[in-house]
Design a protein around this motif. Structure first.
Motif, PDB file in Angstrom:
ATOM      1  N   THR A   2       0.855  -1.181   0.000  1.00 13.95           N
ATOM      2  CA  THR A   2       0.000   0.000   0.000  1.00 13.95           C
ATOM      3  C   THR A   2       0.888   1.227   0.000  1.00 13.95           C
ATOM      4  OG1 THR A   2      -1.719  -1.165   1.224  1.00 13.95           O
ATOM      5  CG2 THR A   2      -1.776   1.239   1.297  1.00 13.95           C
ATOM      6  N   ALA A   3       0.557   2.204  -0.843  1.00 12.59           N
ATOM      7  CA  ALA A   3       1.343   3.440  -0.926  1.00 12.59           C
ATOM      8  C   ALA A   3       0.477   4.639  -0.578  1.00 12.59           C
ATOM      9  CB  ALA A   3       1.921   3.601  -2.321  1.00 12.59           C
ATOM     10  N   LEU A   4       1.049   5.543   0.177  1.00  9.90           N
ATOM     11  CA  LEU A   4       0.380   6.772   0.588  1.00  9.90           C
ATOM     12  C   LEU A   4       1.184   7.965   0.081  1.00  9.90           C
ATOM     13  CD1 LEU A   4      -0.135   5.655   4.270  1.00  9.90           C
ATOM     14  CD2 LEU A   4      -1.838   5.566   2.450  1.00  9.90           C
ATOM     15  N   THR A   5       0.506   9.027  -0.294  1.00 11.25           N
ATOM     16  CA  THR A   5       1.181  10.228  -0.774  1.00 11.25           C
ATOM     17  C   THR A   5       1.262  11.259   0.343  1.00 11.25           C
ATOM     18  OG1 THR A   5       0.333   9.852  -2.992  1.00 11.25           O
ATOM     19  CG2 THR A   5       1.118  12.056  -2.507  1.00 11.25           C
ATOM     20  N   ALA A   6       2.433  11.835   0.503  1.00 12.34           N
ATOM     21  CA  ALA A   6       2.651  12.900   1.493  1.00 12.34           C
ATOM     22  C   ALA A   6       2.873  14.215   0.753  1.00 12.34           C
ATOM     23  CB  ALA A   6       3.866  12.576   2.352  1.00 12.34           C
ATOM     24  N   ASN A  51       2.704  -6.385   6.676  1.00 15.82           N
ATOM     25  CA  ASN A  51       2.335  -5.720   5.427  1.00 15.82           C
ATOM     26  C   ASN A  51       3.311  -4.600   5.101  1.00 15.82           C
ATOM     27  OD1 ASN A  51      -0.228  -7.144   4.999  1.00 15.82           O
ATOM     28  ND2 ASN A  51      -0.860  -6.070   6.855  1.00 15.82           N
ATOM     29  N   LYS A  52       3.726  -4.510   3.852  1.00 16.47           N
ATOM     30  CA  LYS A  52       4.654  -3.461   3.435  1.00 16.47           C
ATOM     31  C   LYS A  52       3.861  -2.219   3.045  1.00 16.47           C
ATOM     32  CE  LYS A  52       8.630  -2.538   0.492  1.00 16.47           C
ATOM     33  NZ  LYS A  52       9.581  -3.127  -0.475  1.00 16.47           N
ATOM     34  N   LEU A  53       4.293  -1.086   3.578  1.00 10.87           N
ATOM     35  CA  LEU A  53       3.679   0.198   3.265  1.00 10.87           C
ATOM     36  C   LEU A  53       4.739   1.171   2.779  1.00 10.87           C
ATOM     37  CD1 LEU A  53       2.206  -0.776   6.263  1.00 10.87           C
ATOM     38  CD2 LEU A  53       0.604   0.758   5.161  1.00 10.87           C
ATOM     39  N   CYS A  54       4.301   2.104   1.967  1.00 10.72           N
ATOM     40  CA  CYS A  54       5.189   3.131   1.442  1.00 10.72           C
ATOM     41  C   CYS A  54       4.517   4.480   1.657  1.00 10.72           C
ATOM     42  CB  CYS A  54       5.405   2.907  -0.053  1.00 10.72           C
ATOM     43  SG  CYS A  54       6.171   4.297  -0.917  1.00 10.72           S
ATOM     44  N   VAL A  55       5.292   5.462   1.989  1.00 12.44           N
ATOM     45  CA  VAL A  55       4.815   6.843   1.996  1.00 12.44           C
ATOM     46  C   VAL A  55       5.812   7.628   1.155  1.00 12.44           C
ATOM     47  CG1 VAL A  55       5.931   7.439   4.190  1.00 12.44           C
ATOM     48  CG2 VAL A  55       3.996   8.778   3.389  1.00 12.44           C
TER      49      VAL A  55
END
Length: 64
Positions: A2-6, A51-55
Motif C-alpha cells: 500500500t502506498a500513501l502520498t505525502a 504488510n509493506k507500506l510506502c509513503v
C-alpha cells in the motif's frame, strides 16, 4: 504494498518515524529514489502484521 502520498518530505520522515515507534519495522529509510523520478522521496516500512507500506512525496524539496 500500500502506498500513501505525502505533501512534503518532512511528512515522509514523520510518518516513517511514527510507524517505527508504533512497532513497525524499517524496509527502506526515508530518502530520494531517483530511479522512479528526480523528485521522488519515499520511505518503506512493515506494519505489525508484516504488510509493506510506502509513503512518498513527489514534490521537489520544500513541498507544495
Amino acid at each position: 504494498m500500500t502506498a500513501l502520498t505525502a505533501r512534503s518530505r518532512a511528512s515522509v520522515d514523520r510518518c516513517h518515524a511514527l510507524a517505527l515507534a508504533a512497532g513497525g519495522t524499517c524496509d527502506g529509510a526515508p530518502g530520494l529514489r531517483p530511479h522512479y523520478h528526480p523528485a521522488y522521496y519515499g520511505a518503506y516500512f512493515r506494519d505489525l502484521d508484516g504488510n509493506k507500506l510506502c509513503v512518498a512525496c513527489h514534490e521537489p524539496e520544500g513541498g507544495v
